[in-house]
Design a protein around this motif. Structure first.
Motif, PDB file in Angstrom:
ATOM      1  N   GLU A 194       0.731  -1.076  -0.055  1.00 55.65           N
ATOM      2  CA  GLU A 194      -0.050  -0.207  -0.197  1.00 55.65           C
ATOM      3  C   GLU A 194       1.220   1.295   0.407  1.00 55.65           C
ATOM      4  OE1 GLU A 194      -3.242   1.840   2.987  1.00 55.65           O
ATOM      5  OE2 GLU A 194      -3.505   0.142   2.976  1.00 55.65           O
ATOM      6  N   TYR A 201       3.401   5.319  -8.911  1.00 60.17           N
ATOM      7  CA  TYR A 201       2.383   4.956  -8.488  1.00 60.17           C
ATOM      8  C   TYR A 201       1.118   4.011  -9.615  1.00 60.17           C
ATOM      9  CZ  TYR A 201       1.805   7.486  -4.248  1.00 60.17           C
ATOM     10  OH  TYR A 201       1.960   8.186  -3.007  1.00 60.17           O
ATOM     11  N   PRO A 202       0.307   2.970  -8.892  1.00 62.79           N
ATOM     12  CA  PRO A 202      -0.439   2.739  -9.437  1.00 62.79           C
ATOM     13  C   PRO A 202      -1.224   3.056  -9.843  1.00 62.79           C
ATOM     14  CG  PRO A 202      -0.435   1.837  -7.517  1.00 62.79           C
ATOM     15  CD  PRO A 202       0.570   1.991  -7.457  1.00 62.79           C
ATOM     16  N   GLU A 203      -2.215   3.476 -10.924  1.00 64.60           N
ATOM     17  CA  GLU A 203      -3.406   3.983 -11.782  1.00 64.60           C
ATOM     18  C   GLU A 203      -4.231   3.703 -10.935  1.00 64.60           C
ATOM     19  OE1 GLU A 203      -4.297   2.743 -15.816  1.00 64.60           O
ATOM     20  OE2 GLU A 203      -2.267   2.901 -16.339  1.00 64.60           O
ATOM     21  N   ASP A 204      -4.784   2.653  -9.729  1.00 66.56           N
ATOM     22  CA  ASP A 204      -5.390   2.798  -9.368  1.00 66.56           C
ATOM     23  C   ASP A 204      -4.771   3.321  -7.901  1.00 66.56           C
ATOM     24  OD1 ASP A 204      -3.798   1.264  -8.324  1.00 66.56           O
ATOM     25  OD2 ASP A 204      -5.815  -0.897  -8.256  1.00 66.56           O
ATOM     26  N   ALA A 205      -3.851   3.993  -7.515  1.00 67.94           N
ATOM     27  CA  ALA A 205      -4.133   4.580  -6.466  1.00 67.94           C
ATOM     28  C   ALA A 205      -4.619   6.130  -5.916  1.00 67.94           C
ATOM     29  CB  ALA A 205      -2.482   4.544  -6.225  1.00 67.94           C
ATOM     30  N   SER A 206      -4.688   6.459  -4.846  1.00 64.39           N
ATOM     31  CA  SER A 206      -6.014   7.285  -4.237  1.00 64.39           C
ATOM     32  C   SER A 206      -5.219   7.951  -3.584  1.00 64.39           C
ATOM     33  CB  SER A 206      -6.909   6.894  -4.569  1.00 64.39           C
ATOM     34  OG  SER A 206      -6.967   6.090  -3.290  1.00 64.39           O
TER      35      SER A 206
END
Length: 206
Positions: A194, A201-206
């Motif tokens: 995490e 960063y991964p595309e689904d990171a927030s």
């Protein structure tokens, strides 16, 4: 104690022996190690106000929401910084460097900080203080002491108490001393997946 062990065992300890007196040699060694902390362009913009006087500690504790570690720990260190350190005879920072190195880097200091502006000057202090604070806490642990980083205090009251000069800012405080009670067990580390990413960063990171 080796570095790996100090990192693993360092915790934010809240309870200290108020009767313990740190040997002067240990205090000097701890602060000497703090001064080895890196800073951008070697400007050494951190400043350390080490509160040791009992009455001064009581006042500092009052400004720190009455947290007992301020008075019970042997040292209460206010980590500050000079936002204008880069402009104060910067040749001092390279007095032992070869002349060619000094002639190259000293002009770069002024160029970088004048063009970067006040926000970068402020942020640079915070970065430097953060690195120095970790150095102090790990060194203290390696020397057999415990510590507690603190942001719970009124910065204006603390600034007035320590006589903070114009152009200087406070980053945080650290209490250092002999623990009489261990820290609470670690409450939960986030999974590595995490918080550690490779390359981006991964595309689904927030």
């Amino acid at each position: 104690m080796d570095t790996f062990t100090a990192i693993q065992e360092r915790r934010a300890v809240k309870h200290y022996d108020p009767n313990f007196e740190m040997p002067e040699a240990d205090y000097e060694r701890l602060m000497d190690l703090a001064l080895l902390s890196p800073t951008s362009f070697n400007i050494q913009n951190w400043r350390f106000v080490v509160v040791r006087d009992a009455e001064q500690k009581k006042k500092l504790r009052a400004a720190a929401w009455d947290q007992a570690q301020v008075t019970d720990a042997n040292l209460a260190i206010v980590l500050c910084g000079d936002t204008m350190a880069w402009a104060k005879s910067p040749e001092r920072y390279y007095k032992n460097a070869p002349e060619a190195t000094r002639d190259m880097l000293v002009p770069m200091i002024e160029q970088f900080y004048t063009t970067s502006g006040e926000q970068v000057q402020h942020d640079e202090v915070m970065r430097s203080a953060g690195i120095a604070g970790q150095t102090i806490m790990l060194a203290a642990k390696a020397m057999g002491y415990d510590s507690c980083p603190m942001i719970g205090f009124d910065p204006e009251q603390v600034a007035d108490l320590i006589g903070l000069p114009e152009g200087h800012v406070i980053a945080f405080m650290i209490a250092v001393g002999k623990a009489v009670k261990p820290a609470y067990p670690r409450s939960g580390q986030l999974p590595k997946s995490e918080v550690v990413f490779v390359d981006r960063y991964p595309e689904d990171a927030s």
